[in-house]
Design an enzyme around this catalytic site. Sequence first.
Site, short mmCIF file in Angstrom:
data_model
loop_
_atom_site.label_atom_id
_atom_site.label_comp_id
_atom_site.label_asym_id
_atom_site.label_seq_id
_atom_site.Cartn_x
_atom_site.Cartn_y
_atom_site.Cartn_z
N ARG A 84 2.88 -4.29 10.79
CA ARG A 84 2.06 -3.17 10.35
C ARG A 84 0.79 -3.61 9.64
O ARG A 84 -0.02 -2.77 9.25
CB ARG A 84 2.87 -2.25 9.42
CG ARG A 84 3.65 -1.17 10.15
CD ARG A 84 4.29 -0.20 9.18
NE ARG A 84 3.33 0.38 8.24
CZ ARG A 84 3.66 1.12 7.19
NH1 ARG A 84 4.93 1.34 6.94
NH2 ARG A 84 2.74 1.61 6.39
N LYS A 85 0.60 -4.91 9.50
CA LYS A 85 -0.59 -5.38 8.80
C LYS A 85 -1.76 -5.52 9.78
O LYS A 85 -1.64 -5.20 10.96
CB LYS A 85 -0.30 -6.69 8.09
CG LYS A 85 0.80 -6.57 7.04
CD LYS A 85 0.49 -5.49 6.02
CE LYS A 85 1.47 -5.46 4.86
NZ LYS A 85 2.80 -4.93 5.24
#
Length: 393
Positions: free
Chosen positions: A185-186
């Site tokens: 999710r980064k």
Amino acid sequence: MSGQAQEVPFARPSFGGGEAEAVAEVLASGWLTQGPRVEEFERRFAERVDAADAVATTSCTTALHLALYALGVGPGDEVVVPSLSFIATANAVWQCGARPVFADIDPATCNLDPRAAAAAITPRTKAIIPVHQIGLPADMDAFAELAERFGVAIVEDAACAIGARHRGRPIGSLGFPACFSFHPRKVITCGEGGMIATSDPALAERLRRLRQHSMDRSALDRHAARRVVIEGYPEHGFNYRMTDLQAAVGIRQLEDLDFILAERRRLARRYNEAFADVPGVALPYDPPYAWRTWQSYPLRVVPDAPLDARELMDALLEEGIRTRPGVMAIHLEPAYADPGLYLPHTEAVAREVVLLPLFPGLEDAEQDRVIDAVRRLLEAAPAGAGATRSAGP
């Protein structure tokens, strides 16, 4: 979910091509664990963030733990942290045997308030962890001043901040250990993984030893040696090594970083323009010193809106649009609960923020579905209630 429209996901990793081939090359090489690809990834990462060195780890959590440990944080010490963060920030302190001391945020940026951090410092304070929340740099000039005034260390939680800038300088180049994440999710990902950027060569050397059980010779050194090398273990250490498989993906992702950041910024701009006249919401605030990554898009639902944040999330999910709650308030979680601690700005933001879908590959038509749904669900706001404000993370 009503209707037959395809679901809009909250997030999806961005793979521009070449990652699978990079992994295949590593598999063919026979060197899978920490090796030449990790070394290359570290070098390229350091160059990208303008740091003297970078040290790869298994995650941002282990990067934070390793940085704190190497700076001498241990049992009996205190580390000032924002409660508004993922729980890993506090866990890294706890893993050192120290105590996380929670301080409130600046309600405009939603980053740790330097004044609140200063008020939380005691004779036991060893370090402060400013978090660059969802990719928005904290006020690092103020934290540098606190470090000098109180003699405490600074470790940056830069999990979401690869590519962010503070007064034109890349996060990672400010002189403090900065810890990054490569979770899916980064901003960029290699499945899992972390990185510590540092300006201190001696610290980098010790971090490299500590991440591999404090072995005093690396696997690369032993492999290249022309005689038998017997390594030593001069102190206790950890197994926080990244694999060459992950590093190969990370190298390829790093090559796409500028495109990824530009696309995130474009999508965030579309949200800002679409919600500028919507009552009941507050748009993200950009301080003049910062250039953020837009790791997520935080929309704050103000108290007088017709729906609260959770109700808006539920309504959007009914329409096939996935969202996430805003950043957690760690001090309200059972693991760190303190009934006597009240952090009003932290608690309000944790209660009122919704994270909307934002990732490279989100089609304009999909984003328009999100925009139209949010506007429609909030259009029933009473006259004069919650004129759109610019505030929040």
